[in-house]
Design a protein around this motif. Structure first.
Motif, PDB file in Angstrom:
ATOM      1  N   CYS A 146      -2.134  -7.212   3.362  1.00  0.00           N
ATOM      2  CA  CYS A 146      -1.145  -6.149   3.193  1.00  0.00           C
ATOM      3  C   CYS A 146       0.169  -6.523   3.879  1.00  0.00           C
ATOM      4  O   CYS A 146       0.185  -6.914   5.048  1.00  0.00           O
ATOM      5  N   ARG A 160      -6.317  -0.386   0.426  1.00  0.00           N
ATOM      6  CA  ARG A 160      -6.218  -1.605   1.230  1.00  0.00           C
ATOM      7  C   ARG A 160      -7.600  -2.159   1.554  1.00  0.00           C
ATOM      8  O   ARG A 160      -7.840  -3.370   1.452  1.00  0.00           O
ATOM      9  N   ALA A 172      -0.372   5.530   0.976  1.00  0.00           N
ATOM     10  CA  ALA A 172      -1.541   4.799   1.464  1.00  0.00           C
ATOM     11  C   ALA A 172      -2.678   5.670   1.954  1.00  0.00           C
ATOM     12  O   ALA A 172      -3.822   5.220   1.990  1.00  0.00           O
ATOM     13  N   GLY A 216      -6.037   4.303   3.797  1.00  0.00           N
ATOM     14  CA  GLY A 216      -6.271   2.885   3.550  1.00  0.00           C
ATOM     15  C   GLY A 216      -7.401   2.525   2.614  1.00  0.00           C
ATOM     16  O   GLY A 216      -7.895   1.395   2.645  1.00  0.00           O
ATOM     17  N   ASP A 264       0.858  -1.183   0.000  1.00  0.00           N
ATOM     18  CA  ASP A 264       0.000   0.000   0.000  1.00  0.00           C
ATOM     19  C   ASP A 264       0.898   1.238   0.000  1.00  0.00           C
ATOM     20  O   ASP A 264       1.403   1.658   1.036  1.00  0.00           O
ATOM     21  N   THR A 305       3.304  -0.955   4.036  1.00  0.00           N
ATOM     22  CA  THR A 305       2.567   0.299   3.907  1.00  0.00           C
ATOM     23  C   THR A 305       3.531   1.467   3.960  1.00  0.00           C
ATOM     24  O   THR A 305       4.482   1.460   4.741  1.00  0.00           O
ATOM     25  N   GLU A 361      -8.743  -5.845   0.531  1.00  0.00           N
ATOM     26  CA  GLU A 361      -9.038  -6.805   1.589  1.00  0.00           C
ATOM     27  C   GLU A 361     -10.384  -7.478   1.338  1.00  0.00           C
ATOM     28  O   GLU A 361     -10.624  -8.589   1.802  1.00  0.00           O
TER      29      GLU A 361
END
Length: 349
Positions: free
Chosen positions: A21, A11, A5, A8, A2, A24, A15
């Motif tokens: 992950c 992510r 990032a 998030g 990521d 990051t 997910e």
């Protein structure tokens, strides 16, 4: 991994298809705070990616990056021009961060990547910026690249067009045009993200107050600001410009939420009747507007001030869009790796 990032959004989207992950990177300390409040970060969490040795980044299947868009956005270019500053790849602080992505792709050769940026990236500098990006990804790094502009209005009630760039290391049948995006005319309205203010929603201070969970009065703009915004719009309308505030009702769709929303909230003001000034969105409503929370939910943790939260959501990706792209990519990410050995190709930044 990521990269850039933020809080998030990438992510969260990946997910949803079972992604895990492993690395990051995010430079902003306030965004780090929000990210860490919402995601497990036992893996390596780096600040400035320019300070990270490529060898210390773990191997990964997919690189995700919403690389900084200010050097390429219409607003960013306009601001930099007014200040006499360079933009695009001439912006040494942000513009060249794309080459950090290239550096990592060259070394680790992940199966795939997904990049996001403003729609204006395609036309910046008469198309030369985007041409350079594609040249690096395709010709210097050897990835099979496709891109598509998607309006998040199909999934959330805001007009938000962004360009998404997908790349695969190996030839496959992925076709970005096959991704079915719902008609923007069938998208949700602001009623799906606004606090209902009728007592049906759980109280969430400081965004709502005990009486029927109504929105806290602090989000109603002052007389001074309201007078200024109306005068500003009137002045620019007389000049034939489109500048001004965006006044919205519950059945409307908002303009794009930007990182500058913390300044005056002008692009999205919620109508509260003729006898009351409009109000800003609350950070929780922004979370829903960007897809971090679904309608009526308040699960995403917002540990920072309102100003920082507005910046973070305004800079983020729209989660449901990422989820749809992730679903489309998933079968090709998980297909058998036919590559015998990593290919090393030279790159010149």
């Amino acid at each position: 991994m990521d990269l850039f990032a933020g809080i998030g959004g990438f992510r969260k989207g990946f997910e949803s298809i079972g992604g895990n992950c492993v690395f990051t990177s995010e430079i902003d300390k306030f965004a780090q705070e929000t990210y860490k409040a919402n995601f497990q970060t036992e893996h390596k969490f780096a600040g400035d990616i320019r300070d990270v040795d490529t060898k210390l980044i773990p191997s990964h299947d997919v690189l995700l990056a919403g690389f900084p868009c200010q050097p390429f956005s219409l607003a960013g270019v306009s601001k930099k021009n007014s200040l006499g500053k360079s933009h695009g790849f001439d912006c040494q602080i942000q513009g060249t961060l794309f080459f950090e992505i290239a550096r990592i792709l060259e070394h680790h050769r992940p199966k795939a990547f997904l990049l996001e940026n403003v729609k204006n990236l395609k036309s910046h500098d008469k198309g030369q910026t985007f041409k350079t990006i594609l040249d690096v990804l395709k010709n210097k790094l050897g990835y099979k690249v496709q891109y598509r502009v998607i309006n998040a209005k199909s999934f959330v009630p805001q007009n938000r067009q962004r360009i998404y760039i997908v790349g695969f290391r190996e030839e496959n049948n992925f076709n970005f045009d096959d991704l079915i995006i719902p008609d923007i005319l069938d998208g949700p309205t602001l009623s799906s993200v606004l606090h209902p203010e009728d007592g049906s929603e759980t109280l969430e201070e400081p965004y709502t107050i005990p009486h029927l969970s109504k929105v806290n009065e602090k989000y109603t703009i002052t007389n001074k600001l309201w007078d200024y915004l109306r005068m500003y719009e009137k002045k620019h309308r007389a000049k034939g410009n489109g500048f001004g505030f965006g006044l919205c009702k519950r059945e409307d769709v908002a303009r794009t939420l930007s990182a500058r929303y913390h300044k005056d909230g002008a692009e999205i003001l919620i109508y509260q009747g003729d006898k009351k000034n409009p109000r800003r969105l609350t950070p929780r409503e922004c979370s829903r507007l960007m897809g971090f929370d679904k309608t009526g939910e308040s699960n995403f943790i917002i540990p920072v001030s309102d100003s920082q939260a507005y910046r973070q959501f305004g800079n983020s990706v729209v989660v449901p869009v990422i989820e749809e792209i992730a679903k489309a990519m998933s079968g090709y990410i998980n297909q058998k790796d036919i590559m015998k050995e990593k290919i090393k190709l030279p790159i010149c930044a």
